[in-house]
Design a protein around this motif. Structure first.
Motif, PDB file in Angstrom:
ATOM      1  N   THR A  12      -5.330   5.404 -29.471  1.00 44.36           N
ATOM      2  CA  THR A  12      -6.497   6.154 -29.001  1.00 44.36           C
ATOM      3  C   THR A  12      -6.263   7.629 -29.325  1.00 44.36           C
ATOM      4  O   THR A  12      -5.135   8.102 -29.323  1.00 44.36           O
ATOM      5  N   ASP A  60     -16.446   4.483 -25.883  1.00 40.89           N
ATOM      6  CA  ASP A  60     -16.250   5.412 -24.773  1.00 40.89           C
ATOM      7  C   ASP A  60     -15.081   4.903 -23.937  1.00 40.89           C
ATOM      8  O   ASP A  60     -15.209   3.916 -23.208  1.00 40.89           O
ATOM      9  N   LEU A  61     -13.951   5.573 -24.026  1.00 38.83           N
ATOM     10  CA  LEU A  61     -12.741   5.105 -23.343  1.00 38.83           C
ATOM     11  C   LEU A  61     -12.808   5.268 -21.829  1.00 38.83           C
ATOM     12  O   LEU A  61     -11.945   4.750 -21.117  1.00 38.83           O
ATOM     13  N   SER A  62     -13.809   5.976 -21.322  1.00 34.25           N
ATOM     14  CA  SER A  62     -13.972   6.087 -19.874  1.00 34.25           C
ATOM     15  C   SER A  62     -14.906   5.014 -19.321  1.00 34.25           C
ATOM     16  O   SER A  62     -15.160   4.964 -18.122  1.00 34.25           O
ATOM     17  N   VAL A  67     -14.512  -0.205 -23.436  1.00 33.59           N
ATOM     18  CA  VAL A  67     -13.102  -0.473 -23.749  1.00 33.59           C
ATOM     19  C   VAL A  67     -12.869  -1.966 -23.924  1.00 33.59           C
ATOM     20  O   VAL A  67     -12.215  -2.403 -24.885  1.00 33.59           O
ATOM     21  N   ASN A  82      -1.669   5.645 -26.137  1.00 33.59           N
ATOM     22  CA  ASN A  82      -2.822   6.315 -25.542  1.00 33.59           C
ATOM     23  C   ASN A  82      -2.659   7.828 -25.627  1.00 33.59           C
ATOM     24  O   ASN A  82      -1.957   8.443 -24.816  1.00 33.59           O
ATOM     25  N   SER A 110      -9.363   6.931 -18.937  1.00 34.06           N
ATOM     26  CA  SER A 110      -9.273   6.405 -20.309  1.00 34.06           C
ATOM     27  C   SER A 110      -7.945   5.695 -20.528  1.00 34.06           C
ATOM     28  O   SER A 110      -7.888   4.616 -21.132  1.00 34.06           O
ATOM     29  N   SER A 114      -7.518   1.537 -21.037  1.00 34.64           N
ATOM     30  CA  SER A 114      -6.891   1.075 -22.271  1.00 34.64           C
ATOM     31  C   SER A 114      -5.654   0.233 -21.959  1.00 34.64           C
ATOM     32  O   SER A 114      -5.433  -0.815 -22.583  1.00 34.64           O
TER      33      SER A 114
END
Length: 238
Positions: A12, A60-62, A67, A82, A110, A114
């Protein structure tokens, strides 16, 4: 040590200065890198032109759904790094709740989402059903270990300290799964953006992205998870 040839790795933040150095080190070791990017048209200028790199846009990792959808399409993974996150230089008097929430979302949420998806991938194993474990590397920061250095960037410091604590707890949770989790806590990283923001600093004392990349690849090449739970200072000469 084990070979990384034909292994699959998620990075990421892989389009950034540190991330691209990590990606380059992995593909030189023979791995294939999968990079989630929030942009619809990700900036790939830092990345080598290689078939061993897959950049996936609009992740969008949030977002838990985003994810999970990204990880659902991936093959069995060997490692997840990460790096994605954000920075805010803001004394507490200038730190609205929006700043705090943003730092927590970009750095802690995030990372946690992940890691959650990575663990599910590792536990699922390959097509043969064999579980081979895996490696997780998270990026904290020096103020996470020395919070006094986080003055005037308290929200950022709190979020990176949370990443460090989360990683240690995660390693303990996974100690019987053959899945390692470590965090690196770098001092200032020698990137073009940091040089621009701090033109009079002693740049030769900063940590080079290539050195961090070498450390990450070396860790992910270990055949034993003996250092799981470590939060490693990476300070260079600073």
């Amino acid at each position: 040590m084990q070979s990384l040839k034909d292994r699959h790795v998620v990075v990421t933040g892989g389009t950034g200065a540190l991330g691209s150095a990590v990606v380059k080190a992995f593909i030189e070791a023979g791995a294939t890198c999968h990079i989630p990017a929030i942009e619809a048209t990700p900036p790939t200028g830092h990345l080598p032109d290689s078939k061993q790199i897959e950049v996936v846009p609009s992740v969008d990792l949030s977002s838990e759904d985003s994810v999970d959808a990204f990880y659902a399409k991936l093959p069995p993974l060997h490692a997840v790094v990460n790096i994605a996150g954000g920075f805010a230089y803001a004394p507490i008097a200038d730190s609205s709740v929006k700043v705090l929430q943003q730092q927590l979302s970009m750095n802690v949420v995030s990372c946690a989402l992940s890691c959650r998806a990575a663990v599910a991938n590792f536990r699922k194993g390959g097509p043969d059903g064999v579980k081979r474990g895996g490696h997780i590397v998270n990026i904290a920061a020096r103020p996470a270990l020395n919070p006094r250095q986080g003055a005037n960037m308290t929200a950022y410091t709190a979020s990176k300290a949370a990443v460090a604590a989360f990683t240690v707890a995660l390693a303990e949770e996974l100690k019987n799964d053959d899945i390692s989790a470590i965090a690196l806590a770098p001092s200032t990283i020698d990137t073009p953006a940091n040089r621009k923001d701090m033109p009079t600093a002693k740049h030769d004392t900063w940590v080079k992205p290539t050195a961090i990349a070498e450390l990450i690849v070396a860790h992910c090449s270990l055949s034993e998870t003996i250092n799981s739970g470590a939060v490693m200072p990476v300070y260079g000469k600073a």
